[in-house]
Write an enzyme that holds these catalytic residues in place. Sequence first.
Site, PDB file in Angstrom:
ATOM      1  N   ASP A  29       0.805  -1.233   0.000  1.00 21.78           N
ATOM      2  CA  ASP A  29       0.000   0.000   0.000  1.00 21.78           C
ATOM      3  C   ASP A  29       0.834   1.278   0.000  1.00 21.78           C
ATOM      4  OD1 ASP A  29      -2.287  -1.521  -0.038  1.00 21.78           O
ATOM      5  OD2 ASP A  29      -2.620  -1.416   2.119  1.00 21.78           O
ATOM      6  N   GLY A 156      -1.759  -2.300  10.578  1.00 22.45           N
ATOM      7  CA  GLY A 156      -2.820  -2.894   9.774  1.00 22.45           C
ATOM      8  C   GLY A 156      -2.310  -3.828   8.711  1.00 22.45           C
ATOM      9  N   CYS A 157      -2.126  -3.308   7.513  1.00 22.97           N
ATOM     10  CA  CYS A 157      -1.808  -4.160   6.367  1.00 22.97           C
ATOM     11  C   CYS A 157      -0.410  -4.759   6.432  1.00 22.97           C
ATOM     12  CB  CYS A 157      -2.005  -3.375   5.077  1.00 22.97           C
ATOM     13  SG  CYS A 157      -3.727  -2.889   4.804  1.00 22.97           S
ATOM     14  N   VAL A 158       0.557  -4.029   6.988  1.00 21.98           N
ATOM     15  CA  VAL A 158       1.902  -4.598   7.145  1.00 21.98           C
ATOM     16  C   VAL A 158       1.863  -5.758   8.122  1.00 21.98           C
ATOM     17  CG1 VAL A 158       4.222  -4.151   8.036  1.00 21.98           C
ATOM     18  CG2 VAL A 158       3.147  -2.514   6.485  1.00 21.98           C
ATOM     19  N   THR A 161      -0.012  -8.768   6.644  1.00 19.90           N
ATOM     20  CA  THR A 161       0.779  -9.404   5.587  1.00 19.90           C
ATOM     21  C   THR A 161       1.936 -10.195   6.177  1.00 19.90           C
ATOM     22  OG1 THR A 161       0.165  -7.694   3.986  1.00 19.90           O
ATOM     23  CG2 THR A 161       2.181  -8.944   3.537  1.00 19.90           C
TER      24      THR A 161
END
Length: 216
Positions: A29, A156-158, A161
């Site tokens: 992102d 969040g996304c880190v 993942t």
Amino acid sequence: MTQKAHRDYQDGFAGRIGWGKRPALLLVDVCNAYWNDASPLDTKSNPASAAAPASIAKLVSAARQGKTPLIWTRVEYTKPDMSDAGLFYSKVPLLKLFQVGCGNGLESWYPGLEPAAGEVVVPKRYPSAFFGTDLAAQLHSCNVDTVIICGVSTSGCVRATALDAMCHQFRPMVVGEACGDLSPAVHKANLSDINAKMADVVSEDEAIQKLQAGWD
């Protein structure tokens, strides 16, 4: 958390996964929305996050120099009613910023950090770059054994993942200087927790060395 409580929490955690031999750089992102004054998701108030794009640029340059695979991921939604975001949209209405064709420009890659011709781009709809995508299959098909992770947001996304990378048996290496989050405290706490439970948090210098070396 007191120092003793922190030590007790860490006891039995924070082992090292270690590097494999075939790394890839996984960018999560890296979008205009996170470093833009006009965006409600702007993270530049956190000095660590404001500095992250410069660190990411160094990793990208090192990967290209070493001919190490680069995989770019970002959130994209195509349904006018955002139904393809599922319950994630109920929790985070700001996801509408990432609707394809919305015209705000915030869903675009951060200026100067864009995929080059031939580099893999994986669209995603949820926090993890692995959930509901073919990322794991693409990495396995290239014989990647280690993913060097950078991007936003740390909490969040880190984080999601990194967890899924470990669950898929890839060695996740999270570059702390190349990640960002709105809150300094949340950023720091999540790097500590990521390192304790699901990935190795590594320095920019170490990651650059591995990327430049490429594959044996």
